[in-house]
Design a protein around this motif. Sequence first.
Motif, PDB file in Angstrom:
ATOM      1  N   ILE A 120       0.833  -1.206   0.000  1.00 37.22           N
ATOM      2  CA  ILE A 120       0.000   0.000   0.000  1.00 37.22           C
ATOM      3  C   ILE A 120       0.866   1.254   0.000  1.00 37.22           C
ATOM      4  O   ILE A 120       1.839   1.363   0.756  1.00 37.22           O
ATOM      5  CB  ILE A 120      -0.944   0.025   1.216  1.00 37.22           C
ATOM      6  N   LEU A 121       0.499   2.183  -0.852  1.00 37.24           N
ATOM      7  CA  LEU A 121       1.121   3.501  -0.936  1.00 37.24           C
ATOM      8  C   LEU A 121       0.040   4.546  -0.669  1.00 37.24           C
ATOM      9  O   LEU A 121      -1.062   4.457  -1.214  1.00 37.24           O
ATOM     10  CB  LEU A 121       1.726   3.711  -2.320  1.00 37.24           C
ATOM     11  N   VAL A 122       0.346   5.526   0.148  1.00 37.99           N
ATOM     12  CA  VAL A 122      -0.551   6.658   0.384  1.00 37.99           C
ATOM     13  C   VAL A 122       0.212   7.940   0.065  1.00 37.99           C
ATOM     14  O   VAL A 122       1.368   8.095   0.473  1.00 37.99           O
ATOM     15  CB  VAL A 122      -1.048   6.693   1.842  1.00 37.99           C
ATOM     16  N   HIS A 123      -0.412   8.835  -0.698  1.00 38.02           N
ATOM     17  CA  HIS A 123       0.230  10.121  -0.966  1.00 38.02           C
ATOM     18  C   HIS A 123      -0.795  11.244  -0.881  1.00 38.02           C
ATOM     19  O   HIS A 123      -2.010  11.002  -0.858  1.00 38.02           O
ATOM     20  CB  HIS A 123       0.946  10.121  -2.316  1.00 38.02           C
ATOM     21  N   THR A 124      -0.302  12.475  -0.819  1.00 37.25           N
ATOM     22  CA  THR A 124      -1.162  13.623  -0.555  1.00 37.25           C
ATOM     23  C   THR A 124      -0.861  14.758  -1.530  1.00 37.25           C
ATOM     24  O   THR A 124       0.104  14.726  -2.295  1.00 37.25           O
ATOM     25  CB  THR A 124      -0.946  14.151   0.879  1.00 37.25           C
ATOM     26  N   ASP A 125      -1.684  15.779  -1.445  1.00 40.41           N
ATOM     27  CA  ASP A 125      -1.453  17.013  -2.182  1.00 40.41           C
ATOM     28  C   ASP A 125      -0.429  17.858  -1.408  1.00 40.41           C
ATOM     29  O   ASP A 125      -0.066  17.540  -0.266  1.00 40.41           O
ATOM     30  CB  ASP A 125      -2.772  17.766  -2.345  1.00 40.41           C
ATOM     31  N   LEU A 126       0.039  18.954  -2.032  1.00 40.31           N
ATOM     32  CA  LEU A 126       1.018  19.846  -1.418  1.00 40.31           C
ATOM     33  C   LEU A 126       0.637  21.292  -1.716  1.00 40.31           C
ATOM     34  O   LEU A 126      -0.109  21.555  -2.659  1.00 40.31           O
ATOM     35  CB  LEU A 126       2.427  19.626  -1.978  1.00 40.31           C
ATOM     36  N   LYS A 127       1.169  22.211  -0.945  1.00 40.44           N
ATOM     37  CA  LYS A 127       1.088  23.623  -1.271  1.00 40.44           C
ATOM     38  C   LYS A 127       2.405  24.035  -1.909  1.00 40.44           C
ATOM     39  O   LYS A 127       3.482  23.676  -1.432  1.00 40.44           O
ATOM     40  CB  LYS A 127       0.843  24.468  -0.021  1.00 40.44           C
ATOM     41  N   VAL A 128       2.322  24.766  -2.997  1.00 39.54           N
ATOM     42  CA  VAL A 128       3.524  25.245  -3.679  1.00 39.54           C
ATOM     43  C   VAL A 128       3.898  26.606  -3.097  1.00 39.54           C
ATOM     44  O   VAL A 128       3.069  27.519  -3.037  1.00 39.54           O
ATOM     45  CB  VAL A 128       3.287  25.369  -5.200  1.00 39.54           C
ATOM     46  N   LEU A 146      -2.749  17.800 -12.308  1.00 40.11           N
ATOM     47  CA  LEU A 146      -2.567  16.363 -12.122  1.00 40.11           C
ATOM     48  C   LEU A 146      -3.824  15.754 -11.527  1.00 40.11           C
ATOM     49  O   LEU A 146      -4.435  16.330 -10.626  1.00 40.11           O
ATOM     50  CB  LEU A 146      -1.381  16.089 -11.191  1.00 40.11           C
ATOM     51  N   ASP A 147      -4.196  14.599 -12.034  1.00 42.00           N
ATOM     52  CA  ASP A 147      -5.343  13.864 -11.522  1.00 42.00           C
ATOM     53  C   ASP A 147      -4.817  12.687 -10.704  1.00 42.00           C
ATOM     54  O   ASP A 147      -4.386  11.675 -11.252  1.00 42.00           O
ATOM     55  CB  ASP A 147      -6.221  13.367 -12.669  1.00 42.00           C
ATOM     56  N   ALA A 148      -4.844  12.833  -9.386  1.00 47.63           N
ATOM     57  CA  ALA A 148      -4.303  11.795  -8.502  1.00 47.63           C
ATOM     58  C   ALA A 148      -5.106  10.505  -8.570  1.00 47.63           C
ATOM     59  O   ALA A 148      -4.636   9.460  -8.114  1.00 47.63           O
ATOM     60  CB  ALA A 148      -4.258  12.311  -7.065  1.00 47.63           C
ATOM     61  N   ASN A 149      -6.310  10.564  -9.136  1.00 50.86           N
ATOM     62  CA  ASN A 149      -7.135   9.358  -9.242  1.00 50.86           C
ATOM     63  C   ASN A 149      -6.705   8.452 -10.393  1.00 50.86           C
ATOM     64  O   ASN A 149      -7.197   7.327 -10.507  1.00 50.86           O
ATOM     65  CB  ASN A 149      -8.606   9.748  -9.419  1.00 50.86           C
ATOM     66  N   LYS A 150      -5.792   8.929 -11.235  1.00 47.06           N
ATOM     67  CA  LYS A 150      -5.277   8.088 -12.316  1.00 47.06           C
ATOM     68  C   LYS A 150      -4.189   7.188 -11.748  1.00 47.06           C
ATOM     69  O   LYS A 150      -3.012   7.556 -11.688  1.00 47.06           O
ATOM     70  CB  LYS A 150      -4.762   8.950 -13.469  1.00 47.06           C
ATOM     71  N   ARG A 151      -4.618   5.993 -11.337  1.00 50.03           N
ATOM     72  CA  ARG A 151      -3.707   5.083 -10.645  1.00 50.03           C
ATOM     73  C   ARG A 151      -3.446   3.808 -11.437  1.00 50.03           C
ATOM     74  O   ARG A 151      -2.728   2.929 -10.981  1.00 50.03           O
ATOM     75  CB  ARG A 151      -4.294   4.712  -9.276  1.00 50.03           C
ATOM     76  N   LEU A 157       2.554   4.573 -16.364  1.00 53.08           N
ATOM     77  CA  LEU A 157       3.705   4.343 -17.232  1.00 53.08           C
ATOM     78  C   LEU A 157       4.094   5.606 -17.983  1.00 53.08           C
ATOM     79  O   LEU A 157       5.275   5.873 -18.217  1.00 53.08           O
ATOM     80  CB  LEU A 157       3.394   3.228 -18.239  1.00 53.08           C
ATOM     81  N   VAL A 158       3.096   6.379 -18.357  1.00 54.60           N
ATOM     82  CA  VAL A 158       3.325   7.566 -19.182  1.00 54.60           C
ATOM     83  C   VAL A 158       3.703   8.774 -18.344  1.00 54.60           C
ATOM     84  O   VAL A 158       4.579   9.564 -18.714  1.00 54.60           O
ATOM     85  CB  VAL A 158       2.062   7.893 -20.015  1.00 54.60           C
ATOM     86  N   GLN A 159       3.057   8.934 -17.193  1.00 50.74           N
ATOM     87  CA  GLN A 159       3.299  10.117 -16.358  1.00 50.74           C
ATOM     88  C   GLN A 159       3.107   9.787 -14.892  1.00 50.74           C
ATOM     89  O   GLN A 159       2.119   9.142 -14.512  1.00 50.74           O
ATOM     90  CB  GLN A 159       2.346  11.254 -16.761  1.00 50.74           C
ATOM     91  N   ASN A 160       4.033  10.237 -14.083  1.00 48.87           N
ATOM     92  CA  ASN A 160       3.931  10.042 -12.640  1.00 48.87           C
ATOM     93  C   ASN A 160       3.109  11.168 -12.022  1.00 48.87           C
ATOM     94  O   ASN A 160       3.343  12.338 -12.293  1.00 48.87           O
ATOM     95  CB  ASN A 160       5.330  10.040 -12.015  1.00 48.87           C
ATOM     96  N   ASN A 161       2.123  10.823 -11.189  1.00 50.70           N
ATOM     97  CA  ASN A 161       1.379  11.858 -10.467  1.00 50.70           C
ATOM     98  C   ASN A 161       1.523  11.695  -8.956  1.00 50.70           C
ATOM     99  O   ASN A 161       0.728  12.227  -8.191  1.00 50.70           O
ATOM    100  CB  ASN A 161      -0.105  11.858 -10.877  1.00 50.70           C
ATOM    101  N   ILE A 162       2.557  10.955  -8.536  1.00 49.91           N
ATOM    102  CA  ILE A 162       2.821  10.711  -7.124  1.00 49.91           C
ATOM    103  C   ILE A 162       4.087  11.457  -6.730  1.00 49.91           C
ATOM    104  O   ILE A 162       5.151  11.248  -7.317  1.00 49.91           O
ATOM    105  CB  ILE A 162       2.988   9.202  -6.848  1.00 49.91           C
ATOM    106  N   THR A 163       3.985  12.335  -5.761  1.00 50.36           N
ATOM    107  CA  THR A 163       5.136  13.116  -5.312  1.00 50.36           C
ATOM    108  C   THR A 163       5.779  12.414  -4.129  1.00 50.36           C
ATOM    109  O   THR A 163       5.155  12.225  -3.082  1.00 50.36           O
ATOM    110  CB  THR A 163       4.703  14.538  -4.915  1.00 50.36           C
TER     111      THR A 163
END
Length: 308
Positions: A120-128, A146-151, A157-163
């Motif tokens: 299991i991986l959990v990640h969150t949004d951030l403030k820039v 970024l759409d974090a729901n694209k898991r 494979l094409v784009q990482n949306n996990i920071t």
Amino acid sequence: MIDILMATYNGEKYVSEQIESIINQTYSDWKLFIRDDGSKDNTLSVIKEYANKYPEKIVVIEDGKRGLGAKLNFAELMKYSKNDYCMFADQDDFWINEKIQLTFDEMKRLEEKYSKNTPILVHTDLKVVDSNLNILNESFWEYQKLDANKRALNNLLVQNNITGCTMMMNRKLMEMSINIPQGCIMHDWWIGLVASCFGQIGIVNKQTMLYRQHGGNEVGAHNYKSLKYYTSKLSNVNKITKSINDTLVQAKSFYDVYKNDLTKEQKNTLIEFYSLKDKGLIGRKASVVKNKFYKNGLARNIGYFIFI
């Protein structure tokens, strides 16, 4: 207990603020491992001062290896994590004081639902924020579109949306991800692919940290809405081509490492993706559409379709 892994390099300007923000977390059952990659400034002296002040909480790793770069620095750090949960920390950010607790709550919820034996991986949004922690945008996801729901595998494979600096992993995911190869682009991207294929990815739709932009970021945030973003992207075709090729190399590396554990469908997706380089122009574009190898956002997908 939660292990926090911090990779440092020439970070003396901001690392104290980051360590202080971790010390001030509402959740206190953690241990911080810091590995410096051969800084030429006073970073090592700063982190050693904190380790001397908090010997039960902070460990400085000195293994003699230098110049590994961010992804392999974190890969080395992962070898020292022995507890049930692990988080990554960059040297120049600032954690909001409930970051660990909010992430851990979601982790426990998912483990109750899927079991602790599920990666299991959990990640969150951030403030820039800027170099002085002034807010540039309340949401990194919105800023970058970024759409974090694209898991799904075909998307990641094409784009990482996990920071990576927002991530928490459980032990099972750590064990499956620990041998990060040179062929991966970044450690967080690789771990996200592992979680997508073999486990679960959870999202905390809150901003849990301040993501500092100061010109020296290893990756950094870019305003997806700005004209400058697109002109800078399109000004270097070779860079675009290399970026696409790097994702294909990463996919091939991933297939080679995990092929004995993948489902038939996952194998087919990976093969279709890393084989794009071997197809003709029409074949590449047809495969992108067929397998839905899509990025986040219409503009990105148009650009990707043109250059693939």
